[in-house]
Design a protein around this motif. Structure first.
Motif, PDB file in Angstrom:
ATOM      1  N   LYS A   1     -39.582 -21.662 -44.474  1.00  0.00           N
ATOM      2  CA  LYS A   1     -40.099 -20.446 -43.856  1.00  0.00           C
ATOM      3  C   LYS A   1     -40.599 -20.664 -42.429  1.00  0.00           C
ATOM      4  O   LYS A   1     -40.331 -19.859 -41.545  1.00  0.00           O
ATOM      5  CB  LYS A   1     -41.221 -19.874 -44.720  1.00  0.00           C
ATOM      6  CG  LYS A   1     -41.716 -18.535 -44.278  1.00  0.00           C
ATOM      7  CD  LYS A   1     -42.718 -17.977 -45.263  1.00  0.00           C
ATOM      8  CE  LYS A   1     -43.189 -16.591 -44.840  1.00  0.00           C
ATOM      9  NZ  LYS A   1     -44.149 -16.024 -45.771  1.00  0.00           N
ATOM     10  N   THR A   2     -41.325 -21.756 -42.197  1.00  0.00           N
ATOM     11  CA  THR A   2     -41.930 -21.967 -40.883  1.00  0.00           C
ATOM     12  C   THR A   2     -41.193 -22.970 -39.998  1.00  0.00           C
ATOM     13  O   THR A   2     -41.464 -23.044 -38.804  1.00  0.00           O
ATOM     14  CB  THR A   2     -43.389 -22.455 -41.022  1.00  0.00           C
ATOM     15  OG1 THR A   2     -43.384 -23.765 -41.615  1.00  0.00           O
ATOM     16  CG2 THR A   2     -44.226 -21.502 -41.852  1.00  0.00           C
TER      17      THR A   2
ATOM     18  N   THR B   1     -41.528 -26.190 -40.240  1.00  0.00           N
ATOM     19  CA  THR B   1     -42.464 -27.278 -39.968  1.00  0.00           C
ATOM     20  C   THR B   1     -42.173 -28.463 -40.883  1.00  0.00           C
ATOM     21  O   THR B   1     -42.047 -28.286 -42.095  1.00  0.00           O
ATOM     22  CB  THR B   1     -43.924 -26.812 -40.178  1.00  0.00           C
ATOM     23  OG1 THR B   1     -44.178 -25.711 -39.298  1.00  0.00           O
ATOM     24  CG2 THR B   1     -44.909 -27.923 -39.893  1.00  0.00           C
TER      25      THR B   1
ATOM     26  N   GLN C   1     -35.164 -12.819 -35.729  1.00  0.00           N
ATOM     27  CA  GLN C   1     -36.170 -13.301 -36.682  1.00  0.00           C
ATOM     28  C   GLN C   1     -36.122 -12.470 -37.965  1.00  0.00           C
ATOM     29  O   GLN C   1     -35.730 -11.327 -37.906  1.00  0.00           O
ATOM     30  CB  GLN C   1     -37.561 -13.214 -36.044  1.00  0.00           C
ATOM     31  CG  GLN C   1     -37.735 -14.116 -34.838  1.00  0.00           C
ATOM     32  CD  GLN C   1     -37.644 -15.583 -35.178  1.00  0.00           C
ATOM     33  OE1 GLN C   1     -38.134 -16.042 -36.202  1.00  0.00           O
ATOM     34  NE2 GLN C   1     -36.998 -16.360 -34.321  1.00  0.00           N
ATOM     35  N   PRO C   2     -36.496 -13.026 -39.105  1.00  0.00           N
ATOM     36  CA  PRO C   2     -36.999 -14.387 -39.283  1.00  0.00           C
ATOM     37  C   PRO C   2     -35.870 -15.398 -39.412  1.00  0.00           C
ATOM     38  O   PRO C   2     -34.750 -15.057 -39.798  1.00  0.00           O
ATOM     39  CB  PRO C   2     -37.793 -14.289 -40.593  1.00  0.00           C
ATOM     40  CG  PRO C   2     -37.062 -13.250 -41.386  1.00  0.00           C
ATOM     41  CD  PRO C   2     -36.564 -12.244 -40.361  1.00  0.00           C
TER      42      PRO C   2
ATOM     43  N   LYS D   1     -34.682 -18.982 -41.248  1.00  0.00           N
ATOM     44  CA  LYS D   1     -34.925 -19.877 -42.381  1.00  0.00           C
ATOM     45  C   LYS D   1     -34.323 -21.233 -42.046  1.00  0.00           C
ATOM     46  O   LYS D   1     -33.221 -21.328 -41.500  1.00  0.00           O
ATOM     47  CB  LYS D   1     -34.300 -19.324 -43.663  1.00  0.00           C
ATOM     48  CG  LYS D   1     -35.020 -18.113 -44.181  1.00  0.00           C
ATOM     49  CD  LYS D   1     -34.486 -17.710 -45.525  1.00  0.00           C
ATOM     50  CE  LYS D   1     -35.260 -16.494 -46.031  1.00  0.00           C
ATOM     51  NZ  LYS D   1     -34.765 -16.043 -47.322  1.00  0.00           N
ATOM     52  N   TRP D   2     -35.060 -22.279 -42.412  1.00  0.00           N
ATOM     53  CA  TRP D   2     -34.655 -23.649 -42.109  1.00  0.00           C
ATOM     54  C   TRP D   2     -34.160 -24.355 -43.357  1.00  0.00           C
ATOM     55  O   TRP D   2     -34.594 -24.057 -44.470  1.00  0.00           O
ATOM     56  CB  TRP D   2     -35.841 -24.417 -41.525  1.00  0.00           C
ATOM     57  CG  TRP D   2     -36.199 -23.952 -40.161  1.00  0.00           C
ATOM     58  CD1 TRP D   2     -37.061 -22.936 -39.845  1.00  0.00           C
ATOM     59  CD2 TRP D   2     -35.682 -24.440 -38.938  1.00  0.00           C
ATOM     60  NE1 TRP D   2     -37.123 -22.785 -38.480  1.00  0.00           N
ATOM     61  CE2 TRP D   2     -36.282 -23.694 -37.897  1.00  0.00           C
ATOM     62  CE3 TRP D   2     -34.776 -25.438 -38.602  1.00  0.00           C
ATOM     63  CZ2 TRP D   2     -36.006 -23.924 -36.556  1.00  0.00           C
ATOM     64  CZ3 TRP D   2     -34.505 -25.676 -37.271  1.00  0.00           C
ATOM     65  CH2 TRP D   2     -35.110 -24.923 -36.262  1.00  0.00           C
TER      66      TRP D   2
ATOM     67  N   GLN E   1     -47.096 -33.739 -38.594  1.00  0.00           N
ATOM     68  CA  GLN E   1     -46.717 -32.333 -38.567  1.00  0.00           C
ATOM     69  C   GLN E   1     -45.974 -32.046 -37.279  1.00  0.00           C
ATOM     70  O   GLN E   1     -46.433 -32.417 -36.199  1.00  0.00           O
ATOM     71  CB  GLN E   1     -47.939 -31.426 -38.678  1.00  0.00           C
ATOM     72  CG  GLN E   1     -47.564 -29.955 -38.748  1.00  0.00           C
ATOM     73  CD  GLN E   1     -48.749 -29.078 -39.093  1.00  0.00           C
ATOM     74  OE1 GLN E   1     -49.628 -29.474 -39.844  1.00  0.00           O
ATOM     75  NE2 GLN E   1     -48.781 -27.890 -38.544  1.00  0.00           N
TER      76      GLN E   1
ATOM     77  N   LYS F   1     -43.467 -28.709 -35.694  1.00  0.00           N
ATOM     78  CA  LYS F   1     -42.792 -27.427 -35.886  1.00  0.00           C
ATOM     79  C   LYS F   1     -41.507 -27.420 -35.073  1.00  0.00           C
ATOM     80  O   LYS F   1     -41.507 -27.686 -33.877  1.00  0.00           O
ATOM     81  CB  LYS F   1     -43.699 -26.279 -35.464  1.00  0.00           C
ATOM     82  CG  LYS F   1     -43.108 -24.909 -35.745  1.00  0.00           C
ATOM     83  CD  LYS F   1     -44.152 -23.829 -35.564  1.00  0.00           C
ATOM     84  CE  LYS F   1     -43.633 -22.429 -35.733  1.00  0.00           C
ATOM     85  NZ  LYS F   1     -42.768 -22.161 -36.843  1.00  0.00           N
TER      86      LYS F   1
ATOM     87  N   SER G   1     -40.595 -27.080 -44.347  1.00  0.00           N
ATOM     88  CA  SER G   1     -40.857 -25.714 -44.799  1.00  0.00           C
ATOM     89  C   SER G   1     -39.699 -24.832 -44.360  1.00  0.00           C
ATOM     90  O   SER G   1     -39.423 -24.718 -43.163  1.00  0.00           O
ATOM     91  CB  SER G   1     -42.154 -25.182 -44.201  1.00  0.00           C
ATOM     92  OG  SER G   1     -42.253 -23.781 -44.418  1.00  0.00           O
TER      93      SER G   1
END
Length: 121
Positions: A83-84, A86, A63-64, A66-67, A53, A55, A81
């Motif tokens: 959204k995060t 990660t 923000q936000p 997106k990746w 894992q 991040k 992810s």
């Protein structure tokens, strides 16, 4: 209209005159966010069959964020992810994986960085 040259909050006044000569003035401010940049410079190494894992991080932007995986691929068992930001999972194959990761902020600004993930047996 134009392209901001630096981030910050800039105050200004707006004056409008109608066709009958009435004038009104209003105070306003414009905030320019710092340029979005992918801050993560390297990915920590992974090991086959071990939980992984990490991040990803950005600086600037709004923000936000997106990746996305722009190019390349992760080894089987790992995913990103959106959204995060990660990267997580359990890699099932060893090797060197070159990926280009993209970040897009709430205003549509984009940044990319190419990183290498080493997965050892």
């Amino acid at each position: 209209a134009g392209t901001p040259q630096k981030a910050g909050t800039f105050a200004f006044g707006i004056t409008a005159t109608d066709s009958e000569g009435r004038v009104t003035t209003s105070a306003a401010a414009l905030t320019v966010a710092p340029r979005l940049t992918v801050k993560t410079l390297r990915l920590k190494p992974a090991k086959v069959a071990s939980t992984y894992q990490m991040k990803l991080a950005t600086v600037g932007g709004v923000q936000p964020v997106k990746w996305s995986l722009v190019s390349g691929k992760f080894p089987a068992g790992l995913k990103l992810s959106q959204k995060t930001g990660t990267i997580s999972g359990t890699p099932r194959q060893s090797g060197t994986f070159r990926v280009t990761l993209g970040a897009r902020d709430a205003l549509g600004a984009k940044s990319q960085r190419t990183l290498v993930l080493e997965v050892k047996s």
